[in-house]
Design a protein around this motif. Structure first.
Motif, PDB file in Angstrom:
ATOM      1  N   ALA A  13       0.731  -1.232   0.030  1.00 18.66           N
ATOM      2  CA  ALA A  13      -0.130  -0.095  -0.053  1.00 18.66           C
ATOM      3  C   ALA A  13       0.883   1.101  -0.068  1.00 18.66           C
ATOM      4  CB  ALA A  13      -0.994  -0.028   1.302  1.00 18.66           C
ATOM      5  N   GLU A  16      -2.701   4.723   0.530  1.00 20.48           N
ATOM      6  CA  GLU A  16      -4.037   4.189   0.099  1.00 20.48           C
ATOM      7  C   GLU A  16      -5.231   4.291   1.478  1.00 20.48           C
ATOM      8  OE1 GLU A  16      -4.702   3.193  -2.560  1.00 20.48           O
ATOM      9  OE2 GLU A  16      -2.839   1.950  -3.624  1.00 20.48           O
ATOM     10  N   ASP A  92      -5.626  -1.215  -3.216  1.00 20.52           N
ATOM     11  CA  ASP A  92      -6.308  -0.218  -3.776  1.00 20.52           C
ATOM     12  C   ASP A  92      -7.718  -0.699  -3.765  1.00 20.52           C
ATOM     13  OD1 ASP A  92      -5.939  -1.862  -5.616  1.00 20.52           O
ATOM     14  OD2 ASP A  92      -5.091  -0.326  -6.995  1.00 20.52           O
TER      15      ASP A  92
END
Lengths: 252, 138
Positions: A13, A16, A92
């Protein structure tokens, strides 16, 4: 699911915060056998705190190392902690954690080392990516299919399940930018088997892709170079030696 | 351009191209840093082979002797590469600074943890605090 096997879901990530909590919650709901590890790749937002609050294990990289390095951190963690299977799920929200069970089932049914979720194996896929991105994906798919001598429909998909052999390989060495494409070639070179199954994917829930349109041509060149040079590397056989024996004597 | 000069230019550029590709193959050079080298080698090779283009360029920049234009372009690429690597070194410098800081913080944290653990263990005269220390270690 095999009794006693350890499953780890690795969620890379980078900034995010908009989606990371729902991704983790969906994973906990739909894939309860998986331990959750978020690799925060030097985010400047509160991705790590949100992930921690949602109940995931979080590794926070001190600066942005790029998607390849972030995912490899997950492989190293899995190797150190003796996990049998690693699933990569993007932070995501593109990947549907309900499909994870199908990846696991496929891994158990077909003796393969990597199962990859592909957007392009069904006719009714809806993946409204910009045309340039889709063109890139299809060019890589075309090249890779020829290089590995089998159909690769979605080489940029990061929705994958890896077994111990693949974890060992990628913990040692994993490509840097746009790593999924080159990883397919690496698997082929090390005589590991990959199988694609059709999955649904969503459009991004928030944040922005790690690959902006301006940079994608540059990445494309870089990956093409990597693929081209990768062809010249010899194929080590020691990792896949048992597989070679197995195929030589199918009756044994 | 004299045939001998042209030959030297072509051989030099080809050698550069092959060395860069081989270094990438052996993973001694990352693709990210190889691209600019490859571009330089390919452009120099192209101009070495295609002398017409070199002559046009040398006219355009006011160089009388075309091989000098090749030098000129070569130096341009060297400057570009140096700038590229200065930027890369700067980024690495910054990252190693961050790593050193994180490491120092981590060591301090570990030391404090060890100290509190050993003081717990030493101070464990009665069985109750011995249990506590054991729990802390576990």
């Amino acid at each position: 699911m095999s009794e006693g096997s350890l499953y780890l879901a690795v969620v890379p990530a980078y900034n995010e915060s908009a989606t990371i909590v729902s991704v983790i919650e969906a994973l906990r709901r739909h894939a309860p056998t998986f331990d959750l590890l978020v690799i925060d790749d030097g985010s400047s937002d509160d991705t790590h705190a949100l992930a921690d609050g949602a109940g995931a294990q979080v590794l926070r990289l001190p600066f942005n190392v790029g998607i390849g390095g972030a995912v490899q951190t997950g492989f190293v963690y899995a190797r150190e902690h003796g996990y049998d299977f690693v699933a990569q799920v993007d932070g995501d929200g593109q990947h549907d954690s309900m499909e994870l069970e199908r990846l696991v089932a496929t891994m158990e049914a077909e003796a393969v080392d990597v199962v990859c979720g592909s957007r392009f194996l069904t006719d009714d896929y809806r993946y409204p990516a910009p045309i340039s991105r889709r063109a890139g994906i299809h060019i890589f798919a075309f090249l890779l299919s020829r290089l590995v001598g089998g159909r690769v429909s979605d080489p940029t998909s990061g929705f994958r399940l890896y077994n111990r052999r693949a974890i060992e390989l990628f913990a040692r060495e994993y490509p840097h930018d746009y790593p999924e494409v080159e990883a397919v070639l690496m698997l082929h070179h090390h005589r590991l088997r990959m199988l694609e199954i059709p999955v649904k994917m969503y459009t991004r829930g928030g944040g922005s892709s790690s690959i902006s349109t301006g940079k994608s041509a540059y990445y494309m060149l870089k990956v093409l170079l990597a693929l081209f040079v990768g062809l010249g590397r010899s194929r080590p056989s020691e990792l896949g030696s048992d597989r070679a024996v197995a195929t030589a004597q199918p009756g044994a | 351009m004299q045939a001998r000069t042209q030959l030297v230019a072509i051989l030099g550029a080809t050698l550069l191209l092959l060395v860069v590709l081989e270094m990438v193959r052996r993973r001694r050079l990352m693709e990210r840093y190889a691209l600019l080298w490859l571009l330089s080698a390919i452009v120099l090779l192209a101009l070495g082979i295609w002398t017409g283009a070199l002559r046009t360029i040398s006219h355009a920049i006011g160089v009388i002797y075309p091989p000098n234009a090749l030098f000129f372009i070569g130096i341009g690429f060297i400057l570009l590469l140096l700038l590229h690597f200065s930027a890369a070194v700067s980024r690495l410098n910054e990252q190693s600074e961050i790593l050193a800081q994180r490491l120092a913080l981590l060591e301090e944290r570990l030391r404090r943890q060890e100290q509190s653990m050993s003081s717990l263990a030493h101070g464990a005269s009665d069985s109750r605090s011995a249990e506590l220390a054991q729990a802390a270690i576990e």
